[in-house]
Design a protein around this motif. Structure first.
Motif, mmCIF file in Angstrom:
data_model
loop_
_atom_site.group_PDB
_atom_site.id
_atom_site.type_symbol
_atom_site.label_atom_id
_atom_site.label_comp_id
_atom_site.label_asym_id
_atom_site.label_seq_id
_atom_site.Cartn_x
_atom_site.Cartn_y
_atom_site.Cartn_z
ATOM 1 N N UNK A 1 74.326 40.809 98.881
ATOM 2 C CA UNK A 1 75.068 39.611 98.532
ATOM 3 C C UNK A 1 74.910 38.585 99.638
ATOM 4 N N UNK A 2 75.307 37.369 99.319
ATOM 5 C CA UNK A 2 75.352 36.301 100.311
ATOM 6 C C UNK A 2 76.779 35.772 100.351
ATOM 7 N N UNK A 3 77.324 35.638 101.555
ATOM 8 C CA UNK A 3 78.665 35.097 101.741
ATOM 9 C C UNK A 3 78.546 33.756 102.447
ATOM 10 N N UNK A 4 79.258 32.760 101.935
ATOM 11 C CA UNK A 4 79.225 31.427 102.527
ATOM 12 C C UNK A 4 80.636 31.063 102.958
ATOM 13 N N UNK A 5 80.797 30.746 104.255
ATOM 14 C CA UNK A 5 82.100 30.352 104.794
ATOM 15 C C UNK A 5 82.262 28.855 104.590
ATOM 16 N N UNK A 6 83.382 28.444 103.988
ATOM 17 C CA UNK A 6 83.529 27.066 103.540
ATOM 18 C C UNK A 6 84.879 26.468 103.900
ATOM 19 N N UNK A 7 84.893 25.146 103.990
ATOM 20 C CA UNK A 7 86.117 24.349 104.086
ATOM 21 C C UNK A 7 85.947 23.167 103.141
ATOM 22 N N UNK A 8 86.922 22.252 103.171
ATOM 23 C CA UNK A 8 86.791 21.033 102.388
ATOM 24 C C UNK A 8 85.710 20.113 102.906
ATOM 25 N N UNK A 9 85.176 20.392 104.110
ATOM 26 C CA UNK A 9 84.073 19.609 104.665
ATOM 27 C C UNK A 9 82.712 20.174 104.297
ATOM 28 N N UNK A 10 82.686 21.312 103.612
ATOM 29 C CA UNK A 10 81.430 21.904 103.145
ATOM 30 C C UNK A 10 80.984 21.133 101.910
ATOM 31 N N UNK A 11 79.895 20.396 102.036
ATOM 32 C CA UNK A 11 79.579 19.440 100.974
ATOM 33 C C UNK A 11 78.090 19.335 100.714
ATOM 34 N N UNK A 12 77.785 18.757 99.553
ATOM 35 C CA UNK A 12 76.476 18.230 99.261
ATOM 36 C C UNK A 12 75.366 19.263 99.348
ATOM 37 N N UNK A 13 74.471 19.127 100.339
ATOM 38 C CA UNK A 13 73.362 20.063 100.461
ATOM 39 C C UNK A 13 73.862 21.484 100.701
ATOM 40 N N UNK A 14 75.023 21.640 101.340
ATOM 41 C CA UNK A 14 75.617 22.975 101.480
ATOM 42 C C UNK A 14 75.950 23.546 100.111
ATOM 43 N N UNK A 15 76.551 22.733 99.266
ATOM 44 C CA UNK A 15 76.883 23.166 97.914
ATOM 45 C C UNK A 15 75.624 23.378 97.081
ATOM 46 N N UNK A 16 74.600 22.601 97.382
ATOM 47 C CA UNK A 16 73.320 22.761 96.689
ATOM 48 C C UNK A 16 72.747 24.152 96.936
ATOM 49 N N UNK A 17 72.866 24.644 98.166
ATOM 50 C CA UNK A 17 72.391 25.991 98.483
ATOM 51 C C UNK A 17 73.165 27.033 97.684
ATOM 52 N N UNK A 18 74.483 26.890 97.646
ATOM 53 C CA UNK A 18 75.313 27.837 96.881
ATOM 54 C C UNK A 18 74.893 27.835 95.418
ATOM 55 N N UNK A 19 74.798 26.662 94.829
ATOM 56 C CA UNK A 19 74.459 26.537 93.412
ATOM 57 C C UNK A 19 73.025 26.988 93.140
ATOM 58 N N UNK A 20 72.105 26.581 94.024
ATOM 59 C CA UNK A 20 70.701 26.903 93.807
ATOM 60 C C UNK A 20 70.385 28.377 93.942
ATOM 61 N N UNK A 21 71.125 29.098 94.806
ATOM 62 C CA UNK A 21 70.854 30.517 95.026
ATOM 63 C C UNK A 21 71.412 31.414 93.923
ATOM 64 N N UNK A 22 72.447 30.970 93.261
ATOM 65 C CA UNK A 22 73.137 31.851 92.304
ATOM 66 C C UNK A 22 72.206 32.492 91.277
ATOM 67 N N UNK A 23 71.311 31.737 90.635
ATOM 68 C CA UNK A 23 70.438 32.384 89.638
ATOM 69 C C UNK A 23 69.503 33.434 90.236
ATOM 70 N N UNK A 24 69.216 33.332 91.509
ATOM 71 C CA UNK A 24 68.285 34.265 92.151
ATOM 72 C C UNK A 24 68.979 35.460 92.793
ATOM 73 N N UNK A 25 70.286 35.393 92.920
ATOM 74 C CA UNK A 25 71.040 36.461 93.573
ATOM 75 C C UNK A 25 71.989 37.146 92.598
#
Length: 491
Positions: free
Chosen positions: A340-364
């Motif tokens: 699995x992949x765990x991503x540590x986040x706050x309300x400042x986690x944005x944009x390209x950070x969210x892109x990584x989360x969204x983009x990885x989901x289909x592959x993981x």
């Protein structure tokens, strides 16, 4: 430097900030349209009318919501105000999918430098809180300090709390001026936490801001706990390399770190994006390429949707692949070993950070978990628009596209909600310490073993006022830079 942008509701008390995303090489900036006066020379100063015409011309072509631009905007306004008058503005009730992110800046050069992590800074990022609920008093807490920066040289550390700047107590009405106003040298008066709570002290730190290049690859480590080899990466902005450099130094560092993870047999991964407000899509795609399972030729990481006017022109000039960012087949990819992949986040986690989360989901197999707080919620991207004749000094960063993953998902405009939700509190331990709250929770989720208490009673949750992270160029934005100037459609 003066910046204009639409503010998110939580930051209405703060001065404005800025942010972005990118898909191609960063060294070539986008300069779509020239000054509307073709006979002008580079030595002349553009008039307000010329600047506003240039703004409108480009916005009509590239702005994602170009069909929402007012029919007859008032061109007599100053450029910053005029730009804002064109935006399809966000409203939490009446227009929740509107624009929260486009901005304009008086200096295109400063805008571009900021996108590469170079800015005038003390070298510390901090979060602001009300001292107590309902109070007008504000305190600042240092989130991290850049090595070698003025703040580091002054002895500032993660977790330090300040309540005065230049011997004036911070309040909801003055903190913007005190923290971000004129004067490069500022004196911070510290407070400390003891058994009775937050206590003022007379200790001060004097820090002078300088132009400083931030390395976003903050730290990495590998932890062995039982049969688990946990790779940990703190990454604070998606920037390929230093400002003005043609070498993707920071991307190369990321590749090398994953090479180390691979050689050490890492089978669990923790990405610390708590303070990462975004940046270049090219760097986000690199991280995705080092993590995703079963990467093949033309494995889609991101699909970008532009407005109906410019889409056919883009396809004609760049081809169908322009609208996609594909994963690369990297020798240091660790996806085959990851559970699995765990991503540590706050309300400042944005944009390209969210892109990584969204983009990885289909592959993981959707095994991408967020821990901490709901992310910012930015599924759109922007480009830098400047005038390459240099007559017009302004630079724009308008939203131009919406982003989707391989499975056509783009449903995070309100952010990714965490699997385990909590805030950092005021008692901060060093990043990378296995008893630090966020990392400790990730380790527990991975191993079932707690290295620290789930919640410390001394960590009061105070109302947040804002964060310096949200003011970083790249914060809550994704940006593209393109290999050559964009086309202007025929009338």
């Amino acid at each position: 430097m003066r910046t204009f942008r639409v503010l998110r509701p939580a930051l209405l008390l703060a001065v404005s900030g800025a942010f972005l995303m990118t898909s191609c090489k960063k060294e070539n900036d986008v300069t779509p349209a020239q000054s509307s006066n073709p006979s002008s020379t580079t030595s002349a100063v553009a008039t307000t009318s010329e600047v506003n015409n240039w703004i409108l011309e480009n916005m009509k072509v590239y702005y994602y919501w170009n069909d929402k631009i007012p029919a007859n905007p008032d061109k007599a306004q100053t450029p910053g105000t005029f730009f804002e008058s064109l935006l399809y503005k966000y409203n939490v009730t009446s227009n929740p999918t509107g624009d929260r992110f486009s901005w304009i800046q008086e200096s295109a050069d400063e805008l571009k430098a900021g996108l590469s992590g170079e800015s005038k800074t003390t070298g510390m990022e901090f979060k602001l809180y009300l001292r107590t609920s309902g109070s007008q008093d504000v305190i600042g807490q240092v989130l991290y300090v850049l090595p070698g920066s003025p703040a580091a040289q002054a002895g500032m550390k993660r977790g330090n709390i300040f309540y005065k700047v230049n011997n004036t107590a911070l309040t909801t009405t003055n903190y913007s001026d005190l923290l971000y106003g004129a004067g490069d040298t500022k004196t911070y008066t510290l407070a400390k936490i003891d058994n009775t709570g937050l206590v003022n002290t007379d200790e001060t730190k004097s820090i002078t801001s300088v132009v400083f290049q931030e390395n976003p690859v903050y730290m990495d480590s590998v932890y062995t706990i039982g049969a688990k080899k946990i790779g940990y990466l703190v990454y604070n902005q998606f920037v390929p390399g230093p400002n003005g450099s043609s070498v993707a130094t920071y991307d190369q560092q990321l590749d090398a770190i994953f090479g180390k993870f691979k050689s050490k047999g890492v089978n669990e991964l923790v990405l610390d994006f708590r303070y990462n407000p975004g940046g270049y899509v090219s760097s986000a795609t690199l991280i995705g390429s080092l993590i995703a399972k079963n990467v093949a030729t033309k494995s889609v990481f991101v699909r970008k949707e532009w407005n109906a006017l410019i889409t056919p022109e883009l396809q004609k000039q760049y081809g169908a692949d322009f609208f996609y960012d594909y994963l690369q087949q990297k020798a240091n990819n660790i996806g085959a070993n990851l559970n699995q992949v765990y991503v540590l986040t706050t309300g400042s986690t944005a944009s390209a950070s969210e892109l990584v989360i969204n983009g990885l989901k289909p592959y993981m197999n959707q095994q991408v978990y967020t821990i901490g707080q709901t992310t910012y919620g930015k599924n759109v991207g922007s480009i830098t628009i400047s005038d390459n004749t240099k007559r017009i000094k302004w630079g724009m960063q308008p939203i131009v596209s919406k982003s989707f993953n391989k499975d056509n998902q783009s449903d995070y405009s309100t952010g990714f909600k965490p699997k385990v939700e909590f805030s950092e509190g005021l008692s901060l331990k060093p990043l990378g310490d296995i008893t630090e709250k966020y990392l400790a929770e990730a380790i527990y989720q991975i191993t079932g073993t707690r290295t620290a208490r789930r919640a410390a009673t001394e960590d009061k949750v105070l109302p947040s006022v804002g964060s310096s992270v949200e003011r970083k160029a790249g914060g809550s934005n994704m940006f593209y830079s393109l290999p050559r100037p964009l086309p202007m459609p025929a009338n």
